[in-house]
Write an enzyme that holds these catalytic residues in place. Structure first.
Site, PDB file in Angstrom:
ATOM      1  N   TYR A 189      -2.039 -10.509   5.073  1.00 47.67           N
ATOM      2  CA  TYR A 189      -1.576 -11.457   6.330  1.00 47.67           C
ATOM      3  C   TYR A 189      -1.611 -12.901   6.527  1.00 47.67           C
ATOM      4  O   TYR A 189      -0.299 -13.087   6.996  1.00 47.67           O
ATOM      5  CB  TYR A 189      -1.764 -11.017   7.908  1.00 47.67           C
ATOM      6  CG  TYR A 189      -1.659  -9.412   8.057  1.00 47.67           C
ATOM      7  CD1 TYR A 189      -2.418  -8.307   7.101  1.00 47.67           C
ATOM      8  CD2 TYR A 189      -1.026  -9.241   9.380  1.00 47.67           C
ATOM      9  CE1 TYR A 189      -1.190  -7.193   8.004  1.00 47.67           C
ATOM     10  CE2 TYR A 189      -0.764  -8.362   9.505  1.00 47.67           C
ATOM     11  CZ  TYR A 189      -0.998  -7.080   8.970  1.00 47.67           C
ATOM     12  OH  TYR A 189      -0.505  -6.002   9.331  1.00 47.67           O
ATOM     13  N   LYS A 212     -13.692  -4.373  -0.125  1.00 45.31           N
ATOM     14  CA  LYS A 212     -13.507  -4.081  -1.111  1.00 45.31           C
ATOM     15  C   LYS A 212     -13.841  -4.947  -2.418  1.00 45.31           C
ATOM     16  O   LYS A 212     -13.484  -4.857  -3.259  1.00 45.31           O
ATOM     17  CB  LYS A 212     -11.633  -3.100  -1.596  1.00 45.31           C
ATOM     18  CG  LYS A 212     -11.431  -2.754  -3.063  1.00 45.31           C
ATOM     19  CD  LYS A 212     -12.128  -1.135  -2.417  1.00 45.31           C
ATOM     20  CE  LYS A 212     -11.652   0.020  -4.031  1.00 45.31           C
ATOM     21  NZ  LYS A 212     -11.844   0.880  -3.478  1.00 45.31           N
ATOM     22  N   ASP A 224     -12.709   2.234   1.443  1.00 48.05           N
ATOM     23  CA  ASP A 224     -11.873   3.515   1.461  1.00 48.05           C
ATOM     24  C   ASP A 224     -13.476   4.780   1.796  1.00 48.05           C
ATOM     25  O   ASP A 224     -12.048   5.910   2.744  1.00 48.05           O
ATOM     26  CB  ASP A 224     -11.785   4.016  -0.106  1.00 48.05           C
ATOM     27  CG  ASP A 224     -13.116   3.847  -1.453  1.00 48.05           C
ATOM     28  OD1 ASP A 224     -13.735   2.592  -0.643  1.00 48.05           O
ATOM     29  OD2 ASP A 224     -12.536   3.820  -2.285  1.00 48.05           O
ATOM     30  N   ASP A 266      -6.232  -3.760   9.800  1.00 44.67           N
ATOM     31  CA  ASP A 266      -4.674  -3.458  11.211  1.00 44.67           C
ATOM     32  C   ASP A 266      -5.360  -2.475  10.730  1.00 44.67           C
ATOM     33  O   ASP A 266      -4.986  -0.590  11.717  1.00 44.67           O
ATOM     34  CB  ASP A 266      -3.836  -4.259   9.997  1.00 44.67           C
ATOM     35  CG  ASP A 266      -2.482  -3.007  11.226  1.00 44.67           C
ATOM     36  OD1 ASP A 266      -2.601  -3.389  12.143  1.00 44.67           O
ATOM     37  OD2 ASP A 266      -1.359  -2.689   9.850  1.00 44.67           O
ATOM     38  N   ASP A 320      -6.413   1.932  13.448  1.00 43.68           N
ATOM     39  CA  ASP A 320      -5.029   2.801  14.015  1.00 43.68           C
ATOM     40  C   ASP A 320      -5.990   4.448  13.852  1.00 43.68           C
ATOM     41  O   ASP A 320      -5.726   5.285  14.285  1.00 43.68           O
ATOM     42  CB  ASP A 320      -3.871   3.129  13.192  1.00 43.68           C
ATOM     43  CG  ASP A 320      -2.917   2.427  13.147  1.00 43.68           C
ATOM     44  OD1 ASP A 320      -3.536   0.766  14.117  1.00 43.68           O
ATOM     45  OD2 ASP A 320      -1.776   2.520  13.466  1.00 43.68           O
TER      46      ASP A 320
END
Ligand code: IPM
Ligand code: MN
Length: 362
Positions: A140, A195, A227, A251, A255
């Protein structure tokens, strides 16, 4: 302790006004007649951008910067965009994160008694972890600064700094230390989600995580790749206590986590730096249900409770920290009573949910 605290309220777009007004009403009920909170209202968002060409007026920024805390509803209208194609309504949140250095985005994921999880075999209390999203760098950091070349190539750069990683990882261990541990085994645990197997920036994140973790021998430290994490949060959510991760990864898994506890309406957040804080639910503006009185206000109310906790902690003000506990208990109570909005499978509206919490909190 201060005599009074100024709270800058920005209602925003879509369901933003409904949920923000709900949270303010609950705060008023929780603190009663001699409340130390002084609310001031300021405009920002996509609707404002559509009307005036400006999404985040300088006066609103100054009010947020100078307030003791900022409470936000939600922002954004799909298609109301800057010339580069990004959404104008998001300027408010994103600029505050960077310009007020709100580096820690604390997102509790907790399954309330009375809410059905879409996951089989999880019980209330069986999901109870914090996603600690690094909020000031990562992918971001490129917002508004990426480049496009001849309509052929576009580049955004992922930024990780030692200082940025160290401070967020320290916060993760502090949160774990103050917690009751993971639901599955009671172990206080911080999970570094990255990652590191593919990109240098994430390998660096992991390396700095390990260095910081060495200062907290009483807290378990582990690594999980992003992942695999999406799978674990579905199959074994009870294992997690505090998860610390880069901005964009945070982010995304916010969700996912929210989906396991009843949806975005149940996901609060506290975006804080050393001296400033922004409090809003993790959800968006849900334009499809805006103005219909259907929005779930619990996420914003719980964010307001975090605001009370944060302010009360910072200013050593027990009026605020005890009100925070009452608000959280009142939300627990309202949900346990079956006061559920549509997203939770019920048929109650925003006003009924708000009034129930107000009644229980007083
Ligand atoms: C969130 C939201 C924001 C984000 C938007 C509103 C800028 O999705 O807080 O998770 O992408 O970070
Ligand atoms: Mn998000």
């Amino acid at each position: 302790m201060k005599d009074a605290y100024t709270i800058a309220v920005v209602e925003g777009d879509g369901i933003g006004p409904e949920v923000a007004q709900s949270a303010v009403a609950v705060l008023e009920a929780a603190l009663g007649a001699d409340t130390p909170l002084r609310f001031s209202h300021h405009p920002a968002g996509a609707e404002l951008f559509r009307e005036t060409g400006e999404s985040f007026p300088e006066a609103t920024f100054a009010a947020c910067r100078d307030a003791d805390a900022v409470l936000h509803g939600a922002a954004g209208i799909p298609g109301v965009n800057h010339p580069d194609g990004t959404e104008a309504g998001l300027d408010f949140t994103l600029r505050l994160r960077f310009e007020l250095d709100l580096f820690a985005n604390i997102r509790p994921i907790r399954l309330f008694k009375g809410v059905a999880s879409p996951l089989a075999n999880v019980k209330p209390g069986g999901i109870d972890y914090i996603i600690l999203r690094e909020n000031s760098e990562g992918l971001y950091a490129a917002r508004g600064a990426g480049s496009r070349l001849r309509g052929e190539v576009a580049v955004d750069t992922l930024v990780q700094t030692r200082v940025g990683i160290e401070r967020i990882v320290h916060q993760a261990f502090a949160l774990a230390r103050a917690s009751a541990g993971a639901p599955e085994d009671g172990v206080r645990r911080v999970t570094c989600c990255d990652k590191a197997n593919v990109l240098r920036s994430y390998a660096f994140f992991r390396q700095v995580f390990d260095e910081v973790a060495a200062n907290y021998p009483d807290i378990e430290a582990e690594h999980v790749l992003i992942d695999a994490m999406t799978m674990h949060l579905v199959l074994r959510p009870g294992h997690y206590n505090v998860i610390v991760t880069e901005n964009m990864f945070g982010d995304i898994i916010s969700d996912l986590g929210a989906a396991t506890i009843g949806g975005m309406g149940m996901a609060p957040s506290a975006e804080v730096g050393l001296t400033r804080g922004l409090f809003q639910a993790a959800h968006g503006s849900a334009p499809d249900i805006a103005g219909k009185g259907m929005a779930n206000p619990y996420g914003t109310i719980l964010s307001a409770a975090s605001m009370l906790d944060w302010l009360g902690g910072r200013h050593d003000d027990a009026r605020l920290t005890s009100a925070a506990t009452r608000v959280r208990n009142a939300v627990d109570g309202a949900i346990a009573l079956g006061v559920l909005t549509r997203d939770l499978g019920g048929d109650r509206g925003t006003v009924t949910a708000t009034e129930t919490v107000r009644r229980l909190v007083a």
